[in-house]
Design an enzyme around this catalytic site. Structure first.
Site, mmCIF file in Angstrom:
data_model
loop_
_atom_site.group_PDB
_atom_site.id
_atom_site.type_symbol
_atom_site.label_atom_id
_atom_site.label_comp_id
_atom_site.label_asym_id
_atom_site.label_seq_id
_atom_site.Cartn_x
_atom_site.Cartn_y
_atom_site.Cartn_z
ATOM 1 N N TYR A 166 0.839 -1.197 0.000
ATOM 2 C CA TYR A 166 0.000 0.000 0.000
ATOM 3 C C TYR A 166 0.880 1.255 0.000
ATOM 4 C CZ TYR A 166 -3.343 3.500 1.593
ATOM 5 O OH TYR A 166 -4.115 4.634 1.699
ATOM 6 N N CYS A 191 10.531 13.313 -36.180
ATOM 7 C CA CYS A 191 10.192 13.958 -37.457
ATOM 8 C C CYS A 191 11.431 14.491 -38.167
ATOM 9 C CB CYS A 191 9.183 15.080 -37.244
ATOM 10 S SG CYS A 191 9.884 16.524 -36.412
ATOM 11 N N GLU A 199 11.961 20.487 16.206
ATOM 12 C CA GLU A 199 11.790 19.250 16.971
ATOM 13 C C GLU A 199 11.922 18.063 16.029
ATOM 14 O OE1 GLU A 199 7.528 18.747 18.227
ATOM 15 O OE2 GLU A 199 7.309 20.592 17.077
ATOM 16 N N CYS A 211 5.484 17.776 -36.631
ATOM 17 C CA CYS A 211 6.028 16.692 -35.816
ATOM 18 C C CYS A 211 4.898 15.807 -35.300
ATOM 19 C CB CYS A 211 6.819 17.259 -34.629
ATOM 20 S SG CYS A 211 7.534 15.968 -33.602
ATOM 21 N N LYS A 255 11.120 14.931 13.838
ATOM 22 C CA LYS A 255 9.931 14.473 13.116
ATOM 23 C C LYS A 255 9.906 12.966 13.238
ATOM 24 C CE LYS A 255 7.481 14.683 8.762
ATOM 25 N NZ LYS A 255 7.127 13.262 8.834
ATOM 26 N N LYS A 300 13.409 17.165 5.731
ATOM 27 C CA LYS A 300 13.627 15.724 5.691
ATOM 28 C C LYS A 300 15.114 15.385 5.575
ATOM 29 C CE LYS A 300 9.540 13.707 5.506
ATOM 30 N NZ LYS A 300 9.102 13.111 4.342
ATOM 31 N N GLU A 316 1.946 12.047 18.025
ATOM 32 C CA GLU A 316 2.292 10.908 17.192
ATOM 33 C C GLU A 316 2.394 9.649 18.057
ATOM 34 O OE1 GLU A 316 3.008 11.176 12.977
ATOM 35 O OE2 GLU A 316 2.563 12.710 14.463
HETATM 36 ZN ZN LIG Z 1 9.702 16.298 -34.040
#
Ligand SMILES: [Zn+2]
Length: 712
Positions: free
Chosen positions: A43, A434, A124, A455, A126, A339, A184
């Site tokens: 998932y 093309c 703080e 194209c 995470k 992060k 959390e």
């Molecule tokens: Zn093209």
């Protein structure tokens, strides 16, 4: 494990459609039917892939995108639903110091602070856990709920009774009548490993008891501590939760009869004094340097922590500033998750392919020797453009370093065999489709096919985009059919789709078509004669106008002709930048949230092209989109058009406009007969004169603040 790859735009659109379906089905199975068909890890992989594709192709984001919901959608959870009085938010992410610096700058600009005014921020850990809201009334815990989709969560009151960190009664001073603690629920690393080992042992014992052969691959273990915490908390039978060593810490609050403090750190310390744990590394930072220092110290020490963290969260400390900063979509403007960097792996770049997109852009795609990065097999990677290839000095055969940061699409970050002698890679100067010349415009990095209408790749890609799910969504008009009809010369432009009914017999004569399938296709086309204006605008594939931008534009203008008229007025011709930038049409367009100069110029360029105007007129002779309906909120100004003028003293223009939009009003830049209300500060001048002529109500900034306050 899923195979990660870098798709073309139509591939991405298709995959996003599939992912929305799969994720929604998984949500239903898990929550409504309590019979998950896939593991939590699978998932999560689907959700990550969906997010990565949306990050790479923001304009392909679907109206039913699973990421519009903060977490799991709660259909008919066996746990019972709990609506959140105050929505549970998610956080915007940053990965670099520069992004953090931009965040601080944005905050300062939004609040129109002077350069010497300090902005305190909290920092703080995470923690990678499961968000939970604990409602205390008169100090007693009355309800605990998961985040759910942010608006409605699941009732886990009996479950949290087994988490020692969560006290049933708050003790101490200044406890409000009603107070929702947000935090959390998590599981420590050692407990997570022990739990997986225990699940294995139990399965083995059960098999032995039944005299069956034991197959360890059938044992369902948790992929990571976060999943273990979620799976343990969200149990119908709370006695299962009781056996799992869950922990909790608080990081914020929701509904509150009063807030015990005027700053983030005061309130967090107050919550701690009542007996609830908070992040053990909670700091107050005086400036950007202090924030980044806190981040680095945390990153270096993370491996030694007993729990898993994935970054540092910064929050503006002053609560009155938090209130003014408000929210964008589902995340607060006053908080940011910084992060930690990503996982890396080495592999061989086997070849470089060139894909031609609908704007003619030549995108180099690196084909890799398959490699695992952060648990996902990667076989393709975008090399972005000619400059990026030159920067890395990569050639087929080179050994490269791949990186995935925060679950986004992998990137090549280094070439380990730069010094090895090998033929340099020559970026094509002709379109592989093309054979027209392919060039980069001055100042641009992208090389584009100059073939334009000759194209076939560009023309068919545009048609495919036009009928794609996020645009007009014409069922039965798939990519193969477009290629086939295009080759027959039946689809010169989007309007031709609506003339296919004249070719009923010709289509029927093609292999594979029957009366029924032709009728279905033609009915699906007829069905889109009054399309949603934002989807139609998005479907035209104007550069920089993605699905979200198209909606933002129509929220302000409601009809396409109105938008076109303004876009034409705002067109920037060479050498006239200054004049046009000062024009009202231009400033009105750029003032729309989410629309910047790049979008305005792209719109202007589009409508200045004769061919585009012809395509547009032709299309609007076949379809008639109704005026775009803007969802309004309950406030004194909902549905009205408001103009801010003069010097605003307590807020920036951006903040004022954001307030208006939050209240369901349209914030316009120019006064016209459609204006309902003018908020004027000192020095408003000509706009006030015009307002008087048109008989429009004018109020001052204080009266506006009252309207905002009344709306709550
Ligand atoms: Zn093209």
């Amino acid at each position: 494990m899923t195979v990660d790859s870098f798709p073309t735009e139509p591939e991405a659109a298709n995959e996003l459609m599939r992912l929305a379906r799969q994720i929604n089905r998984a949500n239903r199975k898990y929550h409504a039917e309590d019979a998950p068909e896939i593991t939590d890890a699978e998932y999560d992989a689907l959700v990550r892939r969906n997010a990565a594709l949306e990050a790479a192709f923001p304009h392909l984001m679907r109206p039913d995108s699973p990421s519009n919901k903060v977490g799991h959608e709660i259909a008919a959870s066996p746990l019972g639903k709990v609506p959140h009085e105050v929505r549970m938010m998610s956080l915007d992410n940053a990965f670099t110091d520069e992004e953090v610096a931009e965040f601080v700058t944005r905050v300062r600009r939004f609040l129109s602070l002077t350069a010497d005014e300090p902005v305190l921020l909290t920092a703080e850990d995470k923690i990678d856990g499961l968000s939970c809201s604990l409602r205390y009334e008169k100090g007693r815990l009355v309800r605990a709920a998961t985040r759910g989709d942010g608006q409605v969560g699941e009732d886990v009151t009996p479950n949290v009774a087994h988490i020692p960190d969560i006290v049933q009664e708050l003790k101490g001073e200044d406890i409000p009548e009603v107070f929702e603690v947000r935090g959390e629920v998590y599981m420590e690393k050692a407990a997570f490993l022990a739990l997986n080992a225990q699940l294995m042992d139990e399965a083995r014992a059960a098999a032995e008891a039944k005299g069956e052969a034991f197959d360890d691959t059938t044992v369902r273990q948790f992929a990571n501590p976060r999943n273990a915490a979620a799976g343990s908390l969200r149990q119908k039978d709370a006695s299962v939760t009781a056996k799992r060593p869950l922990r909790f810490w608080a990081h914020g609050w929701g509904a509150a009869s009063h807030v015990p403090g005027t700053s983030q750190h005061e309130v967090v310390r107050r919550i701690e004094s009542w007996g609830l744990p908070v992040s053990p590394q909670f700091r107050l930072c005086e400036n950007l340097d202090a924030m980044l220092a806190a981040y680095r110290a945390t990153r270096e020490g993370r491996a030694a922590l007993p729990f898993e963290i994935d970054g540092v969260v910064y929050k503006v400390d002053r609560l009155d500033w938090q209130a003014r900063l408000g929210f964008v979509a589902k995340a607060p403007r006053w908080a940011l998750a910084h992060k930690f960097p990503a996982e890396r792996a080495e592999t061989v770049l086997e070849s470089i392919d060139i894909q031609v997109g609908r704007t003619g852009k030549l995108t180099p795609v690196g084909r890799l020797k398959p490699v695992l990065v952060g648990g996902v097999t990667v076989t393709n990677v975008t090399l972005h453009n000619r400059d990026e290839i030159a920067r890395l000095g990569v050639r087929p055969g080179d050994r490269v370093v791949l990186q995935r940061a925060g679950d986004v699409i992998p990137q090549v970050v280094d070439n380990l065999t730069r010094e090895v002698e090998r033929e340099p890679y020559l970026f094509p100067d002709h379109c592989p489709e093309c054979h027209s010349e392919a060039v980069a415009a001055e100042g641009e990095v992208d090389v584009r096919c100059t073939g334009g209408l000759v194209c076939p790749a560009q023309r068919t890609e545009r048609l495919k985009h036009f009928v794609s799910r996020a645009a007009l969504d014409i069922e039965g008009l798939g990519e193969k059919t477009i290629d086939e009809f295009f080759a027959k010369g039946w689809l010169e432009s989007p309007a031709d789709i609506f003339r296919l009914r004249k070719r009923r017999d010709e289509i029927l004569s093609l292999e594979g078509w029957k009366d029924k399938s032709v009728d279905n296709l033609l009915a699906a086309v007829e069905n889109k004669r009054s399309p949603d204006a934002a989807r139609l605008l998005f479907g035209l594939g104007i550069r920089h106008v993605g699905a979200v931008t198209a909606r933002d534009l129509l929220k302000r203008f409601t009809t396409l002709p109105e938008l076109r008229a303004l876009a034409e007025q705002a067109h920037v011709k060479e050498g006239e930048d200054a004049v046009v930038a000062a024009s009202e049409a231009y400033s009105e367009l750029v003032s729309i949230d989410g629309v910047g100069p790049v979008v305005v110029e792209a719109l202007g360029d589009f409508f200045h092209e004769d061919h585009n105007r012809a395509v547009w007129d032709d299309l609007l002779s076949e379809v008639s989109p109704p005026p775009y309906v803007v969802e309004t909120k309950d406030s004194a100004v909902a549905g009205k058009t408001v103009v801010f003028t003069g010097k605003l003293e307590t807020m920036s223009r951006d903040e004022a406009k954001a307030q208006a939009e939050r209240l369901g009003a349209k914030a316009a830049g120019t006064v016209s007969a459609k204006t309902d209300l003018i908020v004027a500060g000192p020095g408003a001048g000509s706009k006030l004169k015009k307002a008087a002529e048109l008989g429009i109500e004018v109020i001052d900034e204080a009266a506006w603040a009252q309207i905002v306050q009344d709306a709550g």
